[in-house]
Motif scaffolding. Structure first.
Motif, PDB file in Angstrom:
ATOM      1  N   ASN A 647       0.823  -1.207   0.000  1.00 56.45           N
ATOM      2  CA  ASN A 647       0.000   0.000   0.000  1.00 56.45           C
ATOM      3  C   ASN A 647       0.859   1.259   0.000  1.00 56.45           C
ATOM      4  O   ASN A 647       0.571   2.223  -0.716  1.00 56.45           O
ATOM      5  CB  ASN A 647      -0.935  -0.004   1.212  1.00 56.45           C
ATOM      6  N   LEU A 651       0.989   3.892  -3.172  1.00 52.30           N
ATOM      7  CA  LEU A 651       0.649   5.306  -3.010  1.00 52.30           C
ATOM      8  C   LEU A 651       1.776   6.200  -3.516  1.00 52.30           C
ATOM      9  O   LEU A 651       1.525   7.212  -4.194  1.00 52.30           O
ATOM     10  CB  LEU A 651       0.350   5.596  -1.542  1.00 52.30           C
ATOM     11  N   PHE A 654       1.875   6.064  -7.337  1.00 52.78           N
ATOM     12  CA  PHE A 654       0.788   6.848  -7.927  1.00 52.78           C
ATOM     13  C   PHE A 654       1.085   8.341  -7.857  1.00 52.78           C
ATOM     14  O   PHE A 654       0.890   9.064  -8.845  1.00 52.78           O
ATOM     15  CB  PHE A 654      -0.528   6.535  -7.220  1.00 52.78           C
ATOM     16  N   LEU A 655       1.544   8.818  -6.697  1.00 52.15           N
ATOM     17  CA  LEU A 655       1.839  10.245  -6.572  1.00 52.15           C
ATOM     18  C   LEU A 655       2.929  10.662  -7.548  1.00 52.15           C
ATOM     19  O   LEU A 655       2.804  11.692  -8.238  1.00 52.15           O
ATOM     20  CB  LEU A 655       2.258  10.563  -5.136  1.00 52.15           C
ATOM     21  N   VAL A 775      -5.534   3.229 -13.350  1.00 49.19           N
ATOM     22  CA  VAL A 775      -5.929   4.377 -12.521  1.00 49.19           C
ATOM     23  C   VAL A 775      -5.408   5.671 -13.135  1.00 49.19           C
ATOM     24  O   VAL A 775      -6.118   6.698 -13.152  1.00 49.19           O
ATOM     25  CB  VAL A 775      -5.412   4.178 -11.084  1.00 49.19           C
ATOM     26  N   TRP A 828      -6.716   1.149  -4.169  1.00 46.70           N
ATOM     27  CA  TRP A 828      -7.009   1.823  -5.429  1.00 46.70           C
ATOM     28  C   TRP A 828      -8.413   2.425  -5.449  1.00 46.70           C
ATOM     29  O   TRP A 828      -8.641   3.412  -6.161  1.00 46.70           O
ATOM     30  CB  TRP A 828      -6.840   0.840  -6.582  1.00 46.70           C
ATOM     31  N   ILE A 831      -8.114   5.867  -4.085  1.00 48.45           N
ATOM     32  CA  ILE A 831      -7.451   6.735  -5.069  1.00 48.45           C
ATOM     33  C   ILE A 831      -8.429   7.135  -6.169  1.00 48.45           C
ATOM     34  O   ILE A 831      -8.445   8.295  -6.616  1.00 48.45           O
ATOM     35  CB  ILE A 831      -6.217   6.028  -5.643  1.00 48.45           C
ATOM     36  N   GLY A 834     -10.621   9.867  -4.902  1.00 47.65           N
ATOM     37  CA  GLY A 834      -9.892  11.129  -4.891  1.00 47.65           C
ATOM     38  C   GLY A 834      -9.773  11.733  -6.271  1.00 47.65           C
ATOM     39  O   GLY A 834      -9.904  12.965  -6.443  1.00 47.65           O
ATOM     40  N   ILE A 835      -9.541  10.907  -7.281  1.00 46.26           N
ATOM     41  CA  ILE A 835      -9.464  11.411  -8.658  1.00 46.26           C
ATOM     42  C   ILE A 835     -10.813  11.965  -9.091  1.00 46.26           C
ATOM     43  O   ILE A 835     -10.882  12.997  -9.790  1.00 46.26           O
ATOM     44  CB  ILE A 835      -8.998  10.281  -9.602  1.00 46.26           C
TER      45      ILE A 835
END
Length: 997
Positions: A647, A651, A654-655, A775, A828, A831, A834-835
């Protein structure tokens, strides 16, 4: 052979006559009437507990059934009966001992006789550490109950064929559940020997075999016997089927049955859905239609065991073996256990469950059927010709496990939900295409033959007429038209609907796949965590055992260092974007004075195009750096378990990649041309390079170009890396085999485990790379969709390819991954939510700031010809272009020009009392932009929240079905236990009642 057959026949007669309850008695025994607590569905069940009684003997192989008490009618008869029973027992003992000897010599137990085979490598400790009673007792049971079989020659040929296929041990009977690979030259001999001895002590069977293509490679085949499977299935609380499902009561069953018949008849008249797979092409996965309960050896008679070899599926067997491998020690010590640590220290090279044979067949599947599930998956799922078909999710879950099945279910759901978004986006694009020539703004720009635009660079740019931007104006209208706002609102709502309905879809899948009551097992600690904090311990609140503990100050300091590293990498991304901006400023001057006429005329397009390509190369280069930095920072944090590590790593990745991909897009959308200044007073970077301006038709065309190029190139690169790279690796491994002198005949004759060894292992991150790619694509599809309405269509086309590409990769190019369980898509989902929130904000700013929607809206209502008449579409925008251009005196430039030129802004003309100051129209437009952002965000967020409230996470019929199933399971367990006790009483000669004793 004849003597052996005669011995078996005598034992069979004796066993059926007196030792055990005869088969005929079991068949003739009438089922008991249901008690008052029984449910109507019980009578309709196809599987009766009576048929399962013979399977319960596998757990207690040497148990003798108690005989009924003799009737005390006469002493002579009782004494004779006792003598006959004693003589029968003596004969049985003698024949059983002889049978064991005959079975060990004739049929060759692989562990008792394995040293005789020169090709099989084993240790002396195998004989002492493994309890051979299991195999012997199972063999006796099989010989006692077997009926007419084929001649010995046919059965031996069949077993030899199964053994040569690479799915069984050399005896052709024991299925291979797991494969371990090690090098003979590895120095970790002691650890490996101890580990394998402990595996045998746990009840697993091991058989070694050298590789055909590499003399240094040794394979360890692992088989899990029935008793070991049952023991660990009970420990792991694996739910197994025991009754057919029945959802309705008696009074509803007839009604629903007739209704379903009518619906089927109606559907038979309708055209067949071409996207559905043929039912004949897929096996009947019976466990999806059965009630399940945690497996228990004490209540094995409850479960549907038609065949003990197929009762536990291959994925379940592999999961049980993996569970044992993870918890078996190889040295003394708390943390000296688990196959993962042995893989890390080089004791073993690989550990994987084998594929179920080849994925190809010489014969067509329509005429000869599928050879195995892998072949079936390839023909009905992984082939490119099946791109329009639904995915066989139940078969994917059965072969690869629930975790991978959920990924493909989510990917398929996401792809299906993209269809309406792609159609609406295509409609908006086509609307702009058909109204391009009739657009008032495009007409005015294309007809502006006398409007002179101010030079857009310092030295080499010449004066241009506004009509030279006609093509740019028409292309801009394709993406910036009356449907843009509607599409942005639609996509914001679409993102919410997609996520909410995925919750419902996930709930249905977890119910169908029996994951409702499943909970993650307590994970083992990472070796790095144990090694770092072995001196600090505390009691685990779940297990109640002491374990290493990370103090809070240490955890906080490491987290702060990790966050600092993240911000440093983000600043590196911004530095790369700044470098691309500098390139655009330098290239702008060079392309404006280029020798080639085409580039000199379209120097802005050349600048943007080369800038995008350079930015893409920087993005892909930095992704490699980001992955290594994410590894470093995640290891620095010392996560406690593997899931925490995954996890945290996901994260960070992704960032990093999200900022890397979208930073240049954010710059073009919200900063390009906003701080350039005005003619005669331009802002310059380092007092040398003049900041870039937007095109006379707006900045939206640059944003569309940036998004389109990056999205298409990245998808092409990802598809190549996912399929092309493994294909190249496998081709190179085959070429190395040929260099070693291996012919194609040898390759074809390789056993399955060696073919799997030559395949590529699954990514170290598991499904993280797959989820990350999708994603990020979801972010492209939603965040700037107002500027690029074709993004959902491109994503849909890519995902249609992605599904079959991933399927082909999993089935043909990768080793079979360990079947893992999961109930959702993990971190995910958060995330994605959040998107979805970020998409609403960015689309509001794109419409308000980047596009010309708000300036056109203000002009039509306040300054256009329809000020007092109301908005009437294009007619009210007459004169908008002239109103949006300000006037500048060319003599102030000092370049020898005279007259006036125009530029995009709302400033006063040079002859006014306040020259080049912002006009009232500028402040009206600014206020309207801010008001639109606020109204748009509140409106869309309100609609999203209302829709999320209206859509329940679990369908109502599923809730009712789950509650009724829970009730039925309790009733079935009660009835099964009651019937079992009554049957035992009947065998013992005791009286029994229909009620609970």
């Amino acid at each position: 052979m004849a003597q052996n057959a005669g011995a078996y026949y005598v034992i069979f007669l004796l066993a059926t006559s007196g030792m055990n309850t005869s088969k005929s008695e079991t068949v003739k025994e009438h089922p008991l009437k249901p008690s008052r607590r029984s449910m109507p569905c019980l009578a309709q069940s196809q599987t009766h507990p009576q048929s399962l009684s013979k399977h319960s003997s596998f757990l207690q192989p040497n148990r003798v059934q108690p005989q009924p008490q003799p009737q005390p009618s006469s002493a002579g008869t009782s004494a004779a009966a006792v003598d006959v029973a004693s003589e029968r027992a003596k004969v049985m003992e003698t024949l059983e001992s002889n049978l064991l000897k005959l079975s060990n010599t004739e049929y060759g137990d692989p562990f008792l006789d394995v040293g005789k085979d020169k090709d099989t490598y084993t240790d002396d400790s195998e004989h002492g550490n493994y309890d051979a009673r299991t195999d012997q007792s199972l063999l006796i049971q099989n010989k006692l109950t077997r009926q007419k079989t084929e001649p010995r020659t046919k059965s031996s040929l069949k077993s030899d064929a199964m053994a040569s296929s690479g799915l069984f041990f050399k005896d052709g009977k024991k299925r291979i559940d797991y494969i371990l690979v090690y090098k003979k030259s590895s120095p970790q001999v002691e650890k490996r020997s101890t580990f394998e001895k402990n595996l045998r002590a746990e009840g697993l069977m091991l058989e070694r075999e050298p590789a055909v293509t590499n003399s240094d490679i040794m394979f360890v085949k692992i088989h899990c016997p029935w008793e070991t499977l049952c023991k660990y299935a009970e420990r792991m609380n694996i739910r197994m089927p025991f009754r057919k499902k029945c959802y309705y009561t008696d009074w509803r069953s007839k009604t629903m049955g007739s209704l379903q018949r009518n619906i089927r008849e109606l559907k038979s008249w309708l055209p067949r859905n071409p996207m559905k797979l043929d039912k004949e092409a897929l096996p009947d996965l019976e466990e999806t239609d059965c009630y399940t309960a945690p497996f228990s050896r004490a209540r094995i008679h409850h479960f549907t065991i038609n065949n003990k070899d197929s009762f536990f599926s291959n994925s379940t067997r592999s999961r049980i073996v993996h569970h044992v491998l993870q918890r078996t020690k190889y040295e003394d010590g708390k943390s000296k256990m688990g196959i993962n640590r042995l893989l890390n220290n080089g004791t073993y090279e690989a550990a994987f469950p084998p594929h179920e044979g080849s994925h190809k067949s010489r014969h067509p599947i329509k005429t000869h059927g599928a050879q195995n599930h892998r072949h079936l998956l390839y023909e009905r799922w992984a082939r490119w010709g099946m791109w329009y078909k639904y995915q066989p999710l139940d078969l994917i879950r059965r072969y690869f496990g629930e975790k991978i099945g959920l990924y493909f279910a989510w990917l398929g759901w996401y792809t299906g939900m993209l269809i309406p978004a792609a159609l609406v986006g295509l409609f908006v694009f086509l609307y702009g295409l058909f109204t391009m020539d009739s657009s008032q703004v495009s007409k005015e720009i294309c007809e502006a033959n006398e409007t002179i635009m101010c030079p857009m660079c310092e030295r080499n740019c010449t004066l241009q007429k506004l009509n030279e931007s006609c093509i740019y104006a028409k292309v801009t209208h394709l993406f910036d038209n009356g449907g843009t706002v509607f599409f942005a609102i639609f996509m914001a709502i679409w993102a919410t609907v997609f996520l909410e309905f995925w919750k419902r879809r996930r709930a249905v899948l977890t119910y169908d796949w029996d994951l409702i009551d499943w909970e993650d097992e307590e994970e083992e600690l990472r070796p790095q965590f144990e090694a770092k904090y072995s001196q600090v311990e505390r009691v685990n609140p779940i297990t109640g055992k002491p374990e290493p503990f990370q103090p809070f100050p240490d955890k906080l300091s490491r987290l702060m260092v990790s966050v600092s590293g993240i911000f440093f990498m983000i600043s590196l991304v911004l530095t790369a974007v700044f470098a691309v901006v500098v390139y655009r400023l330098v290239a702008m001057e060079q392309f404006a004075s280029f020798k080639w006429y085409f580039i000199k005329k379209y120097w802005q397009f050349a600048t943007s195009g080369t800038g995008v390509c350079i930015n893409f190369m920087i993005i892909m280069s930095l992704n490699v750096v980001y992955e290594k930095v994410a590894y470093l920072l995640t290891d620095l944090e010392h996560p406690r378990t593997e899931s925490e590590w995954e996890n945290s790593f996901a994260l960070k990745m992704f960032l990093f990649q999200f900022v890397n991909l979208n930073s240049s897009i954010f710059y073009i959308a919200f900063f390009l041309g906003r701080f350039a200044g005005r003619p005669g007073k331009y802002n310059k970077l380092f007092n040398r390079w003049r900041l870039e301006e937007c095109h006379p038709s707006g900045c939206l065309i640059d944003l569309c170009l940036q998004m389109g190029v990056i999205m298409v190139l990245k998808q092409m690169w990802n598809n190549f890396m996912e399929l092309g790279y493994p294909l190249l690796q496998n081709w190179w491994s085959r070429r190395k085999m040929k260099r070693r002198g291996q012919s194609m005949e040898n390759k074809i004759s390789l056993p399955q485990w060696e073919k799997d060894w030559n395949l590529q292992p699954m990514n170290l991150h598991g499904l993280m790379d797959e989820y990350l790619e999708m994603v990020l694509q979801f972010g492209f599809t939603t965040i700037f969709v107002a500027a690029f309405p074709l993004a959902p269509l491109l994503a849909l086309l890519n995902n249609i390819i992605e599904i079959r590409l991933d399927a082909y990769k999993f089935v043909t190019q990768w080793r079979r991954p360990m079947p893992a369980r999961a109930t959702d898509i993990g971190i995910w989902y958060g995330i994605l939510e959040g998107i979805g929130v970020l998409a609403v904000i960015t689309n509001a700013f794109v419409i308000a700031i980047t596009s010309d929607y708000i300036p056109r809206f203000v002009y039509a209502y306040k300054y256009g010809p329809c000020t007092d008449q109301g908005y009437r579409q294009e007619k009210c925008l007459k004169g908008y272009v002239n109103s949006s251009l300000s006037v500048f005196d060319l003599s102030e430039l000092g370049m020898g020009y005279s007259g006036y030129c125009r530029y995009r802004d709302y400033r006063a003309p040079p002859w006014s009392s306040t020259p080049y100051e912002f006009t009232l129209q500028f402040w009206h437009v600014l206020a309207a932009r801010l008001a639109f952002i606020i109204v748009f965000e509140h409106l869309v967020f309100g609609i999203k929240s209302f829709i999320a409230y209206l859509i329940p996470d679990i369908p109502k019929d599923l809730c009712d079905r789950m509650r009724r199933e829970k009730y039925l399971v309790q009733e079935m367990m009660y009835e099964a236990e009651l019937e079992h006790l009554q049957r035992e009483r009947k065998k013992n000669g005791k009286q029994y009642h229909h009620e609970w004793p």
